[in-house]
Design a protein around this motif. Structure first.
Motif, mmCIF file in Angstrom:
data_model
loop_
_atom_site.group_PDB
_atom_site.id
_atom_site.type_symbol
_atom_site.label_atom_id
_atom_site.label_comp_id
_atom_site.label_asym_id
_atom_site.label_seq_id
_atom_site.Cartn_x
_atom_site.Cartn_y
_atom_site.Cartn_z
ATOM 1 N N GLY A 258 0.794 -1.224 0.000
ATOM 2 C CA GLY A 258 0.000 0.000 0.000
ATOM 3 C C GLY A 258 0.824 1.269 0.000
ATOM 4 N N LEU A 259 2.137 1.131 -0.106
ATOM 5 C CA LEU A 259 3.025 2.286 0.060
ATOM 6 C C LEU A 259 2.835 3.323 -1.038
ATOM 7 C CD1 LEU A 259 5.327 3.397 1.845
ATOM 8 C CD2 LEU A 259 6.945 2.233 0.326
ATOM 9 N N GLY A 260 2.736 2.879 -2.294
ATOM 10 C CA GLY A 260 2.625 3.825 -3.401
ATOM 11 C C GLY A 260 1.396 4.699 -3.302
ATOM 12 N N VAL A 261 0.241 4.077 -3.098
ATOM 13 C CA VAL A 261 -1.011 4.836 -3.008
ATOM 14 C C VAL A 261 -0.980 5.776 -1.805
ATOM 15 C CG1 VAL A 261 -3.511 4.673 -2.724
ATOM 16 C CG2 VAL A 261 -2.315 3.032 -4.178
ATOM 17 N N PHE A 262 -0.482 5.294 -0.670
ATOM 18 C CA PHE A 262 -0.424 6.125 0.532
ATOM 19 C C PHE A 262 0.452 7.349 0.302
ATOM 20 C CE2 PHE A 262 0.923 7.532 4.703
ATOM 21 C CZ PHE A 262 -0.232 7.427 5.463
ATOM 22 N N LEU A 263 1.628 7.151 -0.306
ATOM 23 C CA LEU A 263 2.557 8.270 -0.499
ATOM 24 C C LEU A 263 2.042 9.284 -1.510
ATOM 25 C CD1 LEU A 263 6.015 6.448 -0.478
ATOM 26 C CD2 LEU A 263 4.982 7.794 1.351
ATOM 27 N N ARG A 264 1.288 8.840 -2.483
ATOM 28 C CA ARG A 264 0.731 9.808 -3.452
ATOM 29 C C ARG A 264 -0.318 10.688 -2.795
ATOM 30 N NH1 ARG A 264 2.036 5.512 -6.818
ATOM 31 N NH2 ARG A 264 0.035 4.420 -6.608
ATOM 32 N N LYS A 265 -0.982 10.199 -1.775
ATOM 33 C CA LYS A 265 -1.962 11.001 -1.047
ATOM 34 C C LYS A 265 -1.319 11.754 0.117
ATOM 35 C CE LYS A 265 -6.136 12.303 0.254
ATOM 36 N NZ LYS A 265 -6.951 13.259 -0.528
ATOM 37 N N ARG B 41 7.160 -2.063 -9.991
ATOM 38 C CA ARG B 41 6.227 -1.366 -10.876
ATOM 39 C C ARG B 41 4.796 -1.336 -10.342
ATOM 40 N NH1 ARG B 41 7.822 -3.081 -17.103
ATOM 41 N NH2 ARG B 41 9.984 -2.279 -17.074
ATOM 42 N N SER B 42 4.409 -2.373 -9.653
ATOM 43 C CA SER B 42 3.021 -2.454 -9.183
ATOM 44 C C SER B 42 2.683 -1.371 -8.167
ATOM 45 C CB SER B 42 2.749 -3.827 -8.569
ATOM 46 O OG SER B 42 3.585 -4.054 -7.452
ATOM 47 N N LEU B 43 3.690 -0.722 -7.606
ATOM 48 C CA LEU B 43 3.430 0.361 -6.650
ATOM 49 C C LEU B 43 3.090 1.666 -7.340
ATOM 50 C CD1 LEU B 43 6.237 -0.216 -3.979
ATOM 51 C CD2 LEU B 43 3.874 -1.042 -3.964
ATOM 52 N N GLY B 44 3.311 1.738 -8.646
ATOM 53 C CA GLY B 44 3.062 2.978 -9.369
ATOM 54 C C GLY B 44 4.179 3.985 -9.157
ATOM 55 N N LYS B 45 3.930 5.199 -9.580
ATOM 56 C CA LYS B 45 4.939 6.255 -9.490
ATOM 57 C C LYS B 45 5.114 6.707 -8.049
ATOM 58 C CE LYS B 45 6.217 10.759 -11.453
ATOM 59 N NZ LYS B 45 7.558 10.276 -11.853
#
Length: 263
Positions: free
Chosen positions: A64-71, A90-94
């Motif tokens: 859940g790190l990618g989504v959390f950090l983008r928010k 890659r699955s974490l997104g940008k």
């Protein structure tokens, strides 16, 4: 300092550590929604998170790190090799690489007056670590995902008031269960996970006079269950003359899916 489990299990891990002014997460292996919901039980807004400490790059710890950090773009701390693996997932997104700061085992850092130390552990990841956190009042420790331990790790985790330690599997359940043999061998190996019995033995060496709260975490859904982990660890502690009747002492199993707080 307060230690609480938002989720702890082979399907996802996120632990809270903090005091009145500073709030950390250890790992973010569950969805942003579940992290935010877990924090809400403690009346902590996600915007108040001071930083996230990552133990290693397996998906049940960073999913859940990618989504959390983008928010919520908060600082993230991990070993350099772990950061490299995270940024290549890659699955974490940008993910903004500037949010990351590397830490090294046995080289403590201080964030908002809290001393955080990473310690090397045995696990099949790039450069896995466990963490201790210490402020002026107490020390807490989190140690999961390690197949064996030595006196080095025992020493690092001593003097904690609160501990979360993995009790991943029951050896008999693992052996007769559905996992293919190579996976069973990995789990039982020195770079795998601690069994209930070994968790009890480790805790018997770590628990000191200051210890008041113990969470058993990272239980396998297929190879363990809460009552068995609790009873097995309890037997080991009693066999090693650990006083479980002392005032304010609690031993409890961290829920795989829901927040777990000290009694």
């Amino acid at each position: 300092m307060k230690l609480a489990s938002i989720a702890s299990g082979s399907s996802g891990n996120c632990i809270y550590v903090g005091n009145e002014s500073t709030h950390f997460l250890v790992d973010a292996g569950i969805s942003k929604k579940r992290i935010v919901d877990g924090l809400s039980h403690m009346e902590i807004a996600p915007e108040k998170i001071t930083g996230i400490f990552v133990t290693h790059e397996h998906m049940d710890h960073i999913g859940g790190l990618g989504v959390f950090l983008r928010k919520y773009p908060v600082p993230v701390y991990a070993t350099a090799k772990t950061i490299d693996r995270i940024l290549k997932t890659r699955s974490l997104g940008k993910i903004d690489a500037s949010l990351f700061t590397s830490v090294a085992p046995d080289s403590p850092i201080t964030v908002d007056g809290i001393r955080i130390e990473a310690s090397g552990i045995y696990h099949d990841a790039a450069d896995p670590v466990c963490y201790t956190f210490r402020d002026q009042s107490s020390k807490v420790g989190i140690a999961t995902d390690f197949g064996t331990y030595d006196e080095y790790l025992v020493e690092k985790m001593q003097d904690c008031e609160s501990l979360l330690v993995e009790a991943n599997h029951d050896l008999n359940m693992l052996m007769v269960g559905p996992y293919p043999y190579p996976l069973k061998k990995r789990i039982m190996g020195n770079q795998g996970h601690l069994s209930n019995e070994r968790a009890g033995q480790f805790l018997s060496k770590v628990i000191g006079k200051k210890c008041r709260h113990i969470f058993l975490g990272h239980l396998s859904k297929e190879n363990n269950y809460g009552e068995l982990a609790y009873e097995t660890v309890k037997v080991e502690l009693l066999a090693h003359n650990i006083d479980m009747e002392k005032e304010d002492f609690t031993l409890q199993v961290a829920d795989r899916c829901a927040p777990t707080f000290s009694f």
